[in-house]
Design a protein around this motif. Structure first.
Motif, mmCIF file in Angstrom:
data_model
loop_
_atom_site.group_PDB
_atom_site.id
_atom_site.type_symbol
_atom_site.label_atom_id
_atom_site.label_comp_id
_atom_site.label_asym_id
_atom_site.label_seq_id
_atom_site.Cartn_x
_atom_site.Cartn_y
_atom_site.Cartn_z
ATOM 1 N N GLY A 159 0.791 -1.223 0.000
ATOM 2 C CA GLY A 159 0.000 0.000 0.000
ATOM 3 C C GLY A 159 0.824 1.273 0.000
ATOM 4 N N LEU A 160 2.149 1.151 -0.085
ATOM 5 C CA LEU A 160 2.976 2.355 -0.174
ATOM 6 C C LEU A 160 2.849 2.936 -1.576
ATOM 7 C CD1 LEU A 160 6.167 1.073 1.665
ATOM 8 C CD2 LEU A 160 4.407 2.583 2.566
ATOM 9 N N ASP A 161 2.777 4.247 -1.663
ATOM 10 C CA ASP A 161 2.647 4.908 -2.956
ATOM 11 C C ASP A 161 4.044 5.030 -3.569
ATOM 12 O OD1 ASP A 161 1.675 6.242 -5.154
ATOM 13 O OD2 ASP A 161 1.394 8.144 -4.117
ATOM 14 N N VAL A 162 4.451 4.000 -4.269
ATOM 15 C CA VAL A 162 5.787 3.942 -4.849
ATOM 16 C C VAL A 162 5.724 4.476 -6.268
ATOM 17 C CG1 VAL A 162 7.708 2.436 -5.451
ATOM 18 C CG2 VAL A 162 6.323 1.931 -3.436
ATOM 19 N N ARG A 163 6.362 5.617 -6.455
ATOM 20 C CA ARG A 163 6.389 6.237 -7.780
ATOM 21 C C ARG A 163 7.819 6.292 -8.282
ATOM 22 N NH1 ARG A 163 1.689 9.775 -8.695
ATOM 23 N NH2 ARG A 163 0.359 9.493 -6.893
ATOM 24 N N GLN A 164 7.964 6.076 -9.564
ATOM 25 C CA GLN A 164 9.276 6.192 -10.176
ATOM 26 C C GLN A 164 9.551 7.663 -10.444
ATOM 27 O OE1 GLN A 164 9.011 3.758 -13.641
ATOM 28 N NE2 GLN A 164 9.268 1.878 -12.494
ATOM 29 N N GLN A 165 10.790 8.046 -10.274
ATOM 30 C CA GLN A 165 11.191 9.422 -10.548
ATOM 31 C C GLN A 165 11.640 9.504 -11.998
ATOM 32 O OE1 GLN A 165 10.859 11.909 -8.198
ATOM 33 N NE2 GLN A 165 9.829 10.254 -7.123
ATOM 34 N N GLY A 166 10.953 10.297 -12.791
ATOM 35 C CA GLY A 166 11.328 10.438 -14.192
ATOM 36 C C GLY A 166 10.942 9.196 -14.980
ATOM 37 N N ALA A 167 11.303 9.205 -16.243
ATOM 38 C CA ALA A 167 11.005 8.078 -17.114
ATOM 39 C C ALA A 167 11.958 6.942 -16.790
ATOM 40 C CB ALA A 167 11.154 8.491 -18.570
ATOM 41 N N ASP A 168 11.444 5.752 -16.697
ATOM 42 C CA ASP A 168 12.269 4.592 -16.424
ATOM 43 C C ASP A 168 12.535 3.857 -17.723
ATOM 44 O OD1 ASP A 168 13.673 2.544 -15.281
ATOM 45 O OD2 ASP A 168 11.912 1.562 -14.431
ATOM 46 N N LEU A 169 13.600 4.271 -18.391
ATOM 47 C CA LEU A 169 13.966 3.670 -19.666
ATOM 48 C C LEU A 169 14.242 2.185 -19.515
ATOM 49 C CD1 LEU A 169 14.563 4.157 -22.659
ATOM 50 C CD2 LEU A 169 16.895 4.749 -22.015
ATOM 51 N N SER A 170 14.767 1.783 -18.373
ATOM 52 C CA SER A 170 15.117 0.371 -18.185
ATOM 53 C C SER A 170 13.896 -0.537 -18.302
ATOM 54 C CB SER A 170 15.814 0.150 -16.848
ATOM 55 O OG SER A 170 14.934 0.399 -15.788
#
Length: 168
Positions: A88-99
């Protein structure tokens, strides 16, 4: 995919159950197959529990996270973020994740090919920043790298012109 489908949100980590289900589907695997691939370090029942979408009550132990990473052939960071998202943690990627856009087995690329790809990406970023007026144009963005592909991999036909219709 609907707007509520977590896979439709590229800025957020996939929940663990979606990650497991996606890898199972790609390989045509069952929970028993996952158990075998894990050397029975995680039971079929545990894989089913993790892959069912039932909310996790606690964060999986480091050993389990490592096994999941190895069996699913994804990096440990992806598994940790997926587990956190499942809690339930709001895990957001920072920027575009090209990988996340790279195909499987990218890690098998030679150092030379990896450097060529990175040089191309650096040049594209430098060009974009220059176009946006954020940095001066750099003529050395490719640092003298010459990119060559086999003729068999080249697209056939003449290059598109500006009046060519888009394929969108």
């Amino acid at each position: 995919m609907s707007d509520t489908d977590p896979r439709a949100r590229p800025d957020r980590a996939l929940p663990l159950h979606d990650l497991i289900q996606a890898r199972m589907q790609e390989r045509g695997w069952s929970y028993s197959d996952l158990e075998r691939a894990a050397g029975r370090a995680l039971t079929r029942g545990r894989w089913q529990q993790l892959g069912s979408g039932a909310p996790l009550r606690k964060f999986p132990d480091p050993g389990s996270l490592t096994v999941i990473s190895q069996v699913l052939e994804v990096d440990i960071t992806t598994v940790v973020l997926a587990a956190a998202q499942s809690l339930g943690l709001d895990v957001r990627q920072q920027g575009a994740d090209l990988s996340s856009l790279l195909p499987d087995r990218t890690e098998r690329l030679s150092d030379r090919m990896r450097e060529a790809i990175l040089a191309l990406v650096r040049a594209a970023v430098a060009e974009t920043l220059a176009e946006d007026g954020l940095e001066p144009a750099r003529s050395d963005a490719l640092r003298g790298l010459r990119l060559e592909w086999p003729k068999t991999a080249a697209p056939s036909g003449p290059p598109p012109t500006e009046d060519s219709p888009d394929d969108d």
